[in-house]
Design a protein around this motif. Sequence first.
Motif: not given
Length: 135
Positions: A38-58
């Motif tokens: 999985a890939l985890l992306f913290t938001p570029p700015a406070p208050g935005e959404q954390v994204l957790l994505r599978t290797r296939r993009g879900s």
Amino acid sequence: MTLRPPVEPMLAQAAETIPSPGTLRHVAYEQKFDGHRALLFTPPAPGEQVLLRTRRGSLIQDRFPDLVAAAIEQLPNGLGLDGELLVRDPAEGRLSFEALQRRAAPAPAAPPPGRREPPPISSSSTFSRPTASSC
């Protein structure tokens, strides 16, 4: 610069042997766990959404709310992590792929009464780090 999706995860590659120390310089290798990449992306700015994505993009952050909450609380903004999602079964005292499959499955609106899944564990590598200019 803040790295945002889409980004391809690093995938495991089979090898017959592990290189001896000093054979290859600046090469890293790690054990392949039985988990979900999985890939985890913290938001570029406070208050935005954390994204957790599978290797296939879900996008699967809704299936791991405790991991998302820990990322918001403990990780800096603008960070990208590439790693394995793992679950340790406390009853068996070991990593459990079956427990991970239960956690990763689309969940009903509420968990069954009295049932609590073990929290996920993440083994990860950082691929983007905030700099003074991106904070």
